[in-house]
Design a protein around this motif. Sequence first.
Motif, short mmCIF file in Angstrom:
data_model
loop_
_atom_site.label_atom_id
_atom_site.label_comp_id
_atom_site.label_asym_id
_atom_site.label_seq_id
_atom_site.Cartn_x
_atom_site.Cartn_y
_atom_site.Cartn_z
N HIS A 112 7.53 7.56 8.19
CA HIS A 112 6.74 8.67 8.74
C HIS A 112 6.61 8.50 10.25
O HIS A 112 6.26 7.41 10.72
CB HIS A 112 5.33 8.71 8.13
CG HIS A 112 5.33 8.81 6.64
ND1 HIS A 112 5.47 9.99 5.96
CD2 HIS A 112 5.20 7.83 5.67
CE1 HIS A 112 5.41 9.77 4.66
NE2 HIS A 112 5.25 8.45 4.46
N ARG A 113 6.90 9.52 11.00
CA ARG A 113 6.68 9.50 12.44
C ARG A 113 5.25 9.96 12.71
O ARG A 113 4.86 11.06 12.33
CB ARG A 113 7.67 10.42 13.15
CG ARG A 113 7.70 10.24 14.68
CD ARG A 113 8.88 11.00 15.27
NE ARG A 113 9.01 10.78 16.69
CZ ARG A 113 8.46 11.55 17.63
NH1 ARG A 113 7.74 12.61 17.26
NH2 ARG A 113 8.61 11.28 18.92
N ARG A 114 4.48 9.12 13.36
CA ARG A 114 3.07 9.42 13.57
C ARG A 114 2.66 9.08 15.00
O ARG A 114 3.35 8.34 15.71
CB ARG A 114 2.22 8.61 12.58
CG ARG A 114 2.26 7.11 12.82
CD ARG A 114 1.39 6.36 11.84
NE ARG A 114 1.32 4.93 12.18
CZ ARG A 114 0.64 4.03 11.50
NH1 ARG A 114 -0.01 4.40 10.39
NH2 ARG A 114 0.61 2.76 11.88
N ALA A 115 1.51 9.64 15.39
CA ALA A 115 0.98 9.36 16.73
C ALA A 115 0.44 7.95 16.78
O ALA A 115 -0.10 7.41 15.80
CB ALA A 115 -0.11 10.37 17.08
N SER A 116 0.55 7.32 17.95
CA SER A 116 0.07 5.96 18.15
C SER A 116 -1.06 5.97 19.17
O SER A 116 -0.96 6.64 20.21
CB SER A 116 1.21 5.05 18.63
OG SER A 116 0.72 3.77 18.97
N THR A 117 -2.11 5.21 18.87
CA THR A 117 -3.23 5.13 19.82
C THR A 117 -2.87 4.33 21.06
O THR A 117 -3.49 4.49 22.10
CB THR A 117 -4.44 4.48 19.12
OG1 THR A 117 -4.05 3.18 18.63
CG2 THR A 117 -4.92 5.34 17.97
N ALA A 118 -1.84 3.51 20.94
CA ALA A 118 -1.48 2.64 22.06
C ALA A 118 -0.47 3.27 23.00
O ALA A 118 -0.26 2.75 24.10
CB ALA A 118 -0.94 1.32 21.53
N GLY A 119 0.21 4.34 22.59
CA GLY A 119 1.22 4.91 23.46
C GLY A 119 2.04 5.97 22.76
O GLY A 119 1.47 6.80 22.03
N PRO A 120 3.38 5.95 22.92
CA PRO A 120 4.23 6.98 22.32
C PRO A 120 4.18 6.92 20.79
O PRO A 120 3.72 5.94 20.20
CB PRO A 120 5.63 6.63 22.84
CG PRO A 120 5.39 5.76 24.03
CD PRO A 120 4.13 5.01 23.75
N PRO A 121 4.69 7.97 20.13
CA PRO A 121 4.70 7.97 18.66
C PRO A 121 5.49 6.78 18.11
O PRO A 121 6.40 6.24 18.74
CB PRO A 121 5.38 9.30 18.32
CG PRO A 121 5.17 10.16 19.53
CD PRO A 121 5.18 9.22 20.69
N GLU A 122 5.12 6.39 16.89
CA GLU A 122 5.78 5.28 16.22
C GLU A 122 6.13 5.68 14.80
O GLU A 122 5.74 6.75 14.32
CB GLU A 122 4.85 4.06 16.21
CG GLU A 122 3.56 4.29 15.43
CD GLU A 122 2.63 3.08 15.47
OE1 GLU A 122 2.91 2.15 16.23
OE2 GLU A 122 1.62 3.09 14.73
N TRP A 123 6.86 4.80 14.13
CA TRP A 123 7.28 5.05 12.75
C TRP A 123 6.54 4.10 11.82
O TRP A 123 6.43 2.91 12.09
CB TRP A 123 8.79 4.84 12.59
CG TRP A 123 9.62 5.86 13.34
CD1 TRP A 123 10.02 5.77 14.63
CD2 TRP A 123 10.12 7.08 12.82
NE1 TRP A 123 10.77 6.86 14.97
CE2 TRP A 123 10.86 7.70 13.87
CE3 TRP A 123 10.07 7.72 11.58
CZ2 TRP A 123 11.50 8.92 13.72
CZ3 TRP A 123 10.72 8.92 11.42
CH2 TRP A 123 11.41 9.52 12.48
N LEU A 124 6.02 4.65 10.74
CA LEU A 124 5.44 3.83 9.67
C LEU A 124 6.43 3.82 8.51
O LEU A 124 6.76 4.86 7.95
CB LEU A 124 4.10 4.40 9.21
CG LEU A 124 3.50 3.76 7.95
CD1 LEU A 124 3.14 2.29 8.21
CD2 LEU A 124 2.28 4.53 7.46
N VAL A 125 6.93 2.59 8.16
CA VAL A 125 7.94 2.43 7.11
C VAL A 125 7.28 1.77 5.92
O VAL A 125 6.64 0.70 6.06
CB VAL A 125 9.13 1.59 7.60
CG1 VAL A 125 10.22 1.53 6.54
CG2 VAL A 125 9.69 2.16 8.91
N VAL A 126 7.42 2.39 4.74
CA VAL A 126 6.79 1.85 3.53
C VAL A 126 7.83 1.80 2.42
O VAL A 126 8.80 2.56 2.40
CB VAL A 126 5.59 2.72 3.09
CG1 VAL A 126 4.48 2.69 4.13
CG2 VAL A 126 6.02 4.15 2.81
N SER A 127 7.58 0.84 1.50
CA SER A 127 8.43 0.72 0.33
C SER A 127 7.64 0.04 -0.77
O SER A 127 6.93 -0.95 -0.54
CB SER A 127 9.68 -0.10 0.63
OG SER A 127 10.48 -0.25 -0.53
N ALA A 128 7.71 0.61 -1.97
CA ALA A 128 7.02 0.01 -3.11
C ALA A 128 7.76 -1.24 -3.55
O ALA A 128 8.99 -1.28 -3.62
CB ALA A 128 6.94 1.01 -4.26
#
Length: 818
Positions: free
Chosen positions: A105-121
């Motif tokens: 998921h591409r999401r906003a970051s509080t520290a700077g530019p957007p970042e990616w959250l990668v998840v896997s079960a």
Amino acid sequence: MTRPDSPRDERSVRSDVLRKGATAKATVDGHGIVTQWNEAARGLLGYLPAEIVGRPAADLLHDASPARAEVSAALCSPSPPTRLNGRATLLRRDGSTVELGLLAHRRASTAGPPEWLVVSAIPRPVHAVEDEELMRRALLQGPCTMAVYDSGLRLRWANDDLRQVLGLDHEEMRGLRLPELLPGPDTEAAERTMRRVLETGEQRELDLTTPIPGHPRPLTWSIDIAPLLDDEGRVAGVILSAHDMTGPRTARQRLTLLNEASVRIGSTLDIDRTAQELADVAAPALADFVTVDLLPTVHDGGEPRPGSPGDHVLLRRVAAQSVFPGCPEAVLRPGQVAAYPDLSPTAECLKAERGLLRQGIDPAVARWADEDPARAAVVRRFGFHSTMAVPLRARGITLGVANFSRHRRPEPFEEDDLLLAEEMTARAAVCVDNARRYTHERHTALALQRSLLPRTLPPSAAVELASSYRPADSRSGVGGDWFDVIRLAGARVALVVGDVVGHGVRASAAMGRLRTAVRTLADVDLPPDELLTHLDDLINHLTAESESGAGDPDAAEAAYAQVGATCLYAVYDPVSRRCSLARAGHPPPVLVTPDGTATLLDLPGGPPLGLGSLPFEAVDLELPEGSLLALYTDGLIETRCQDVDKAIDTLRRTLARPADSLDGLCRTVLAKLLPGHPADDVALLLARTRGLGADQVATWELPDDPAVVARARRDAAERLAAWGFEEAAFTMELVVSELVTNAIRHATPPIRLRLIHDRTLICEVSDSSSTSPHLRRARAFDEGGRGLLLVAQLTESWGTRQTATSKTIWAELAVPTP
């Protein structure tokens, strides 16, 4: 045993994490560098956070994995997608590989530019039996009401929620169709929809509202009907899933009703109408029977007393509405007053100053109903079972109470219904209080208006009179229209109609000031155009005084009312049969001659009063005896129903028709032009002219010779004898002697003596002088100065009037009674 701080190998960590079933998570910045790494990711791939954070995420991807190209494209794209998903081959720390499903998921970051959250079960062993059991429990215990029907639309399976809603177990429902479970037209329509799903194989939606046994009110459902396909793709049945929408639907209905109340309540400034609007909105949408009762002082426009009304409060019924025509449940009819004991919900809610919700089994309600046989009979007949009593309060003052009852709808009132009733009643109370305040001001203005208008028209030999005044409807308010009839010297009469722009007490007060000013100026016997000029000057002075108090809004409002005045002034002389008229921005009168011809008189318009420094012009007309003059205000012809020209044409035709009396003609005119309540005040004054015959007037031209005084006395005495007033001859001789002597001494010829036999005996002496005599106190040795004092003592009234070329001194004697 192992110490808590002893190191554990990677395999034990991985097994612990796998047993917990955690989700592996990592964050990657916009450049593809790993910024966070959780314990589940460590257990899955074996890397410690310190070993992977700060490294490119692509290092974890196997060279042969197609995900490498997709990740590179997403990182380099100027507008990357918000989500990536798919399977990828990852490298473990020990060199082995694992293929996993990844979701990024591409999401906003509080520290700077957007970042990616990668998840896997985390992969876990597959237990088919366990999964099937979870699915079975989910279908049975899920919050959605579900049922499965076969190709014959007979129920084969239902979950726990449906069984709870219907109050039936599975075996009692199995094999039955929907209309057999819930008989009614709504369920029959739902079954027809289910049949179309069987025939077309297309999913359908519908809304269903139906009563269900065991529930106090009908339930509303949002239903999805989907086909069930067999292995060959044929429709083998349908599955029905339903969501209970009763709560949201009821909330929407309440909001809609509240919005309707805001729009419909308070459309007028009439107390009864406003109360009826509350009842009309609430029944039948909220209640089966609604009544609105007000304190008698409130209904009359008075100020209610602060605080609780006390025990056995008196209330007047002003409105009622029912689901049945004619409100058969009503014990009281509109206008009736009744006392409510302290045990009644009505009195209780007034004491508590808040709404009360009572059910029919409430002991106090039952006892109160039993104490009133008529009320008890109505309660038993219609089966009242739920009641709300809500006080009407506005600005901290109690005005009355609204009662809401149910007897036809089976469901009782709820607390949310009480909140709705309180909100509706609060809005209606403000409107009722506004109407009460307006009613109070209207009554005050009407009382002031009627006290200033003539109660009776003075008798006159010059004209036959009839008049009518109709105030504006309750929405517009009482205005400043007025009419007047003023007796003048020489048997003449002045006819006045005026209009002050505006409504309310201030317009009535301004009208009173103008009427008084007109009477004062008429007493000076000014011609119509001069009278309007003086009246215009007077208004300008009053306006200037009002404007001097610039900070006083009341003064400014009074000034506005005065500037907006119009007036029509006419003087009719029955001896010469001449009428002089002038108007100041007022509608012209209608003249109907004896032959039935009705004409709108073409008079110079003149400006409205208060503009200042603009002239007025009078017109003199000779009117045949029996002519009809109609003077009126603009409210008669300027209506919402028709234009002015058409209204004037109707007025002319109506006045031209024969009538039994002038009073009847007044009523006919108002009925033709104002079939309903007028939007503005209307004043109508009708005057049919009369003439004084030659046998009622005697005139002598006198020479400028003192010797003529004796002859004038003799002629006057002979004329009174001919008229049958010998008893008044001596007094008339003295008056004639004094007035003629003064004219010969102090005035210039020609001198004329005139006697008029009207309702009084009038003596007039005219000369060409412009100097008016006046009373003065004569000293002991003065030779003159006592004549006018003698005239004033012998007559009822006397005075002077000026014309352009002469003056006339007149005196009136009462006609002796036989």
